[in-house]
Design a protein around this motif. Structure first.
Motif, short mmCIF file in Angstrom:
data_model
loop_
_atom_site.label_atom_id
_atom_site.label_comp_id
_atom_site.label_asym_id
_atom_site.label_seq_id
_atom_site.Cartn_x
_atom_site.Cartn_y
_atom_site.Cartn_z
N ALA A 124 -0.68 -6.85 -9.68
CA ALA A 124 -0.08 -5.61 -10.18
C ALA A 124 0.93 -5.92 -11.28
O ALA A 124 1.51 -7.02 -11.32
CB ALA A 124 0.61 -4.88 -9.04
N GLU A 125 1.12 -4.96 -12.17
CA GLU A 125 2.17 -5.12 -13.18
C GLU A 125 3.53 -5.00 -12.51
O GLU A 125 3.66 -4.35 -11.47
CB GLU A 125 2.00 -4.05 -14.27
N ASP A 126 4.56 -5.61 -13.13
CA ASP A 126 5.91 -5.53 -12.57
C ASP A 126 6.30 -4.07 -12.35
O ASP A 126 6.14 -3.24 -13.26
CB ASP A 126 6.92 -6.18 -13.53
N GLY A 127 6.80 -3.78 -11.19
CA GLY A 127 7.32 -2.44 -10.92
C GLY A 127 6.26 -1.38 -10.64
O GLY A 127 6.57 -0.20 -10.47
N ALA A 128 5.01 -1.78 -10.59
CA ALA A 128 3.95 -0.80 -10.33
C ALA A 128 4.02 -0.32 -8.87
O ALA A 128 4.54 -1.01 -8.01
CB ALA A 128 2.58 -1.43 -10.60
N ASP A 129 3.48 0.87 -8.63
CA ASP A 129 3.47 1.46 -7.28
C ASP A 129 2.23 0.94 -6.53
O ASP A 129 1.12 1.42 -6.73
CB ASP A 129 3.43 2.99 -7.43
N LEU A 130 2.46 -0.05 -5.67
CA LEU A 130 1.33 -0.71 -4.99
C LEU A 130 0.53 0.26 -4.13
O LEU A 130 -0.70 0.20 -4.08
CB LEU A 130 1.83 -1.89 -4.14
N GLY A 131 1.24 1.13 -3.43
CA GLY A 131 0.56 2.09 -2.57
C GLY A 131 -0.39 2.97 -3.38
O GLY A 131 -1.52 3.24 -2.96
N GLN A 132 0.10 3.38 -4.54
CA GLN A 132 -0.70 4.24 -5.42
C GLN A 132 -1.93 3.49 -5.93
O GLN A 132 -3.04 4.03 -5.95
CB GLN A 132 0.19 4.70 -6.59
N ILE A 133 -1.77 2.22 -6.31
CA ILE A 133 -2.91 1.40 -6.79
C ILE A 133 -3.96 1.27 -5.68
O ILE A 133 -5.15 1.50 -5.90
CB ILE A 133 -2.42 -0.01 -7.21
N GLU A 134 -3.48 0.95 -4.47
CA GLU A 134 -4.41 0.77 -3.36
C GLU A 134 -5.19 2.05 -3.09
O GLU A 134 -6.41 2.00 -2.90
CB GLU A 134 -3.62 0.34 -2.11
N ARG A 135 -4.49 3.20 -3.10
CA ARG A 135 -5.17 4.48 -2.88
C ARG A 135 -6.21 4.73 -3.96
O ARG A 135 -7.34 5.11 -3.68
CB ARG A 135 -4.15 5.63 -2.87
N GLU A 136 -5.80 4.52 -5.20
CA GLU A 136 -6.72 4.81 -6.31
C GLU A 136 -7.99 3.96 -6.21
O GLU A 136 -9.09 4.44 -6.48
CB GLU A 136 -6.04 4.53 -7.66
N ILE A 137 -7.82 2.69 -5.85
CA ILE A 137 -9.00 1.82 -5.70
C ILE A 137 -9.88 2.33 -4.57
O ILE A 137 -11.07 2.59 -4.75
CB ILE A 137 -8.59 0.34 -5.44
N LYS A 138 -9.26 2.52 -3.40
CA LYS A 138 -10.06 2.87 -2.22
C LYS A 138 -10.78 4.20 -2.34
O LYS A 138 -11.81 4.41 -1.71
CB LYS A 138 -9.16 2.88 -0.98
N GLU A 139 -10.21 5.11 -3.16
CA GLU A 139 -10.82 6.44 -3.27
C GLU A 139 -11.75 6.57 -4.47
O GLU A 139 -12.30 7.64 -4.73
CB GLU A 139 -9.71 7.51 -3.34
N MET A 140 -11.89 5.49 -5.23
CA MET A 140 -12.72 5.57 -6.45
C MET A 140 -14.17 5.89 -6.08
O MET A 140 -14.81 5.14 -5.35
CB MET A 140 -12.65 4.24 -7.19
N PRO A 141 -14.68 7.02 -6.58
CA PRO A 141 -16.05 7.39 -6.21
C PRO A 141 -17.07 6.36 -6.72
O PRO A 141 -16.82 5.67 -7.70
CB PRO A 141 -16.26 8.76 -6.88
N ASN A 142 -18.22 6.28 -6.04
CA ASN A 142 -19.30 5.34 -6.36
C ASN A 142 -18.91 3.88 -6.13
O ASN A 142 -19.60 3.15 -5.43
CB ASN A 142 -19.80 5.50 -7.81
N TYR A 143 -17.79 3.47 -6.70
CA TYR A 143 -17.43 2.05 -6.61
C TYR A 143 -16.90 1.65 -5.23
O TYR A 143 -17.30 0.64 -4.68
CB TYR A 143 -16.38 1.71 -7.67
N PHE A 144 -15.95 2.46 -4.68
CA PHE A 144 -15.29 2.01 -3.46
C PHE A 144 -15.25 3.04 -2.32
O PHE A 144 -15.15 2.66 -1.16
CB PHE A 144 -13.83 1.58 -3.78
N ALA A 145 -15.32 4.33 -2.66
CA ALA A 145 -15.09 5.37 -1.65
C ALA A 145 -16.06 5.28 -0.47
O ALA A 145 -15.71 5.57 0.66
CB ALA A 145 -15.16 6.76 -2.29
N ASP A 146 -17.29 4.82 -0.71
CA ASP A 146 -18.29 4.78 0.35
C ASP A 146 -18.26 3.48 1.16
O ASP A 146 -19.12 3.25 2.00
CB ASP A 146 -19.70 4.94 -0.24
N TYR A 147 -17.27 2.64 0.89
CA TYR A 147 -17.24 1.32 1.55
C TYR A 147 -15.95 1.09 2.31
O TYR A 147 -14.92 1.70 2.00
CB TYR A 147 -17.37 0.21 0.49
#
Lengths: 325, 325
Positions: free
Chosen positions: B204-227
């Protein structure tokens, strides 16, 4: 779809019966006749059996003959003889004599204008293909073939020749620890004993010396002496109930290296409830290929190495590219 | 042995470098030249690099060109264009567009009198061959493909597009329990989530919101949401040290039935330390086949389905029958 591929079966043992069943699973093929050396009245087959002496009359009415006889005496005679009259497929598995058998069948098939696929099944056959593939893709590496768990006919026969033995079955079992070492890329040097175990289920004759039987089996040269061999004495009923199935299988592994010491492992494996039915299924797929090659005007003997996989499928090249590539 | 097969490499990324190494493992082949779009002075290669604009001058001096560009933009242009001048081999892997690509390359290769093998490698390629083989031999059955454990370039790119992400790698991991169910002949119906897991290593970049990054990845349609997706935050140093290798692999399984409900399992598997080096090794073997087909007077596009394994090997048909059947 053009008309079906008309198939004849020569020899009606376990393999021939397997081919009969496999043809039913392939809508583009139909069974035209089963040929046997036995008196047709003595052979129980749903569609009836024709004596092998009538075979020549079927010329022109059968697209491919699948030869289901044994490699010891049937195929050396039938293979070259029938290749002169029909497209043929067989599972000739006497590895040492394959080159000689190929030449005989090739000459006969070429003369008759037919295509003959020899030595297919799974070993020789699919395992051979994977040995070739491994060597061609990973030229620097080691190759390992493990067989089993499965019944070895030759070793079962050897048990039954021992004095005092009434019946018996031998299972060849790969040593899991050895397989795992190969899978882990260790490239081990494996002795015969380290690769396979032999497990024997033996029915002794009444009053036989069990200790003597066990010693004779375990010390038998070539067959058992070089292996970790276990002998279990069981009743005739148990032999029938638990050891009549014909499972088999095995694995071909290629452990290679590329670039700066990267390990690359290729593995092909089979786990078969019925060895003869699987071999039969392979023969039927290659019968389709033999037919297609013949339709394309080719003639002569072929092995699995000469036949593109596309010809094994009932699907068109366009369909295959669209659905399976 | 006749003179060596002279090979040219087009594109000098991971795959091109893998081909360069693979050619060294095959004594019947030699590298004639590497072609790149970059300024040759900027490319570090042992034998030197030639600008791609010079390619035409090598006509007649190169037996096969191995195209190592990407399927998104390089190959759709280079494939048809170069097939007019050279025998070619490529790893075009845009499954949906393969039929269209085949037609374009075929027309061009046929016109130029060249042979072009398209879409080879391991998937498409060896996995496709095993899917076909499974269907042809066991028409009644189910087919399963598992990928991994390995780095997915597409999913790694997707991670890196998330806000606040500096770097990252995604591993596709087959669910072992699902693989085992298939191996046991259970013929399971498996959802996307039941077949593969996705494991992400993110800087992550310095000061980035880790929780927000994790959510965005996990909910990404097609790529991650179904896994089932896990996200690990690591340092840039750790990413470089532990996640720069390019392992991959996977398994193609066919679980079929023959006769009276006998289960028959076929499996092909790869465990690769280096995905690009293995793909390169497959391309080199198929370059040999393209050369042999061309020498035999053939022309047009071919896929792995059209090419007998025998052509992949430097050995003669006689040698193959004797040693490998």
């Amino acid at each position: 779809m053009a008309s079906n591929i008309k198939v004849g079966i020569v020899g009606y043992g376990n393999l021939g019966r397997g081919v009969e069943k496999a043809i039913k699973q392939n809508p583009d093929m139909e069974l035209r006749a089963i040929f046997s050396r036995r008196n047709p009245d003595d052979v129980a087959a749903a569609g009836g059996v024709v004596h092998i002496s009538e075979l020549e009359k079927y010329k022109g009415d059968i697209d491919v003959l699948i030869l289901c006889g044994g490699s010891a005496t049937d195929l050396p005679q039938q293979g070259p003889e029938l290749a002169a009259m029909f497209n043929t497929v067989d599972s000739y598995d006497n590895h040492a004599k394959i080159p000689e058998y190929f030449e005989l069948v090739n000459a006969s098939a070429a003369k008759g204008g037919n295509v003959s696929v020899i030595s297919t099944g799974w070993d020789p056959g699919l395992f051979s293909l994977n040995r070739l593939l491994g060597q061609a893709i990973l030229p620097e590496g080691n190759e390992y073939t493990f067989w089993g768990k499965g019944v070895s006919q030759g070793h079962s026969d050897a048990i039954r020749r021992v004095n005092g033995v009434k019946g018996g079955v031998q299972y060849t079992i790969p040593v899991e620890a050895a397989v795992d070492r190969v899978r882990n890329g260790e490239n081990p040097e494996l002795s015969t004993r380290e690769k396979h175990m032999r497990e024997c289920y033996v029915v002794a004759e009444d009053g036989a010396d069990l200790g003597q039987i066990e010693r004779e089996i375990k010390e038998m040269p070539n067959y058992f002496a070089d292996y970790e061999t276990t002998v279990h004495f069981i009743s005739e009923e148990e032999l029938k109930a638990k050891h009549s199935a014909m499972p088999h299988g095995g694995n071909v592994l290629r452990s290679g290296r590329t670039g700066e010491n990267n390990t690359q492992i290729m593995e092909f494996g089979l786990k078969l409830d019925s060895n003869p039915e699987f071999t039969a299924s392979v023969l039927v797929a290659y019968a389709r290929a033999a037919y297609k090659l013949s339709q394309a005007g080719e003639s002569g003997a072929r092995t699995v190495f000469d036949i593109p996989f596309g010809l094994l499928s009932p699907k068109s090249p366009e369909q295959l590219r669209k659905e399976l590539l």
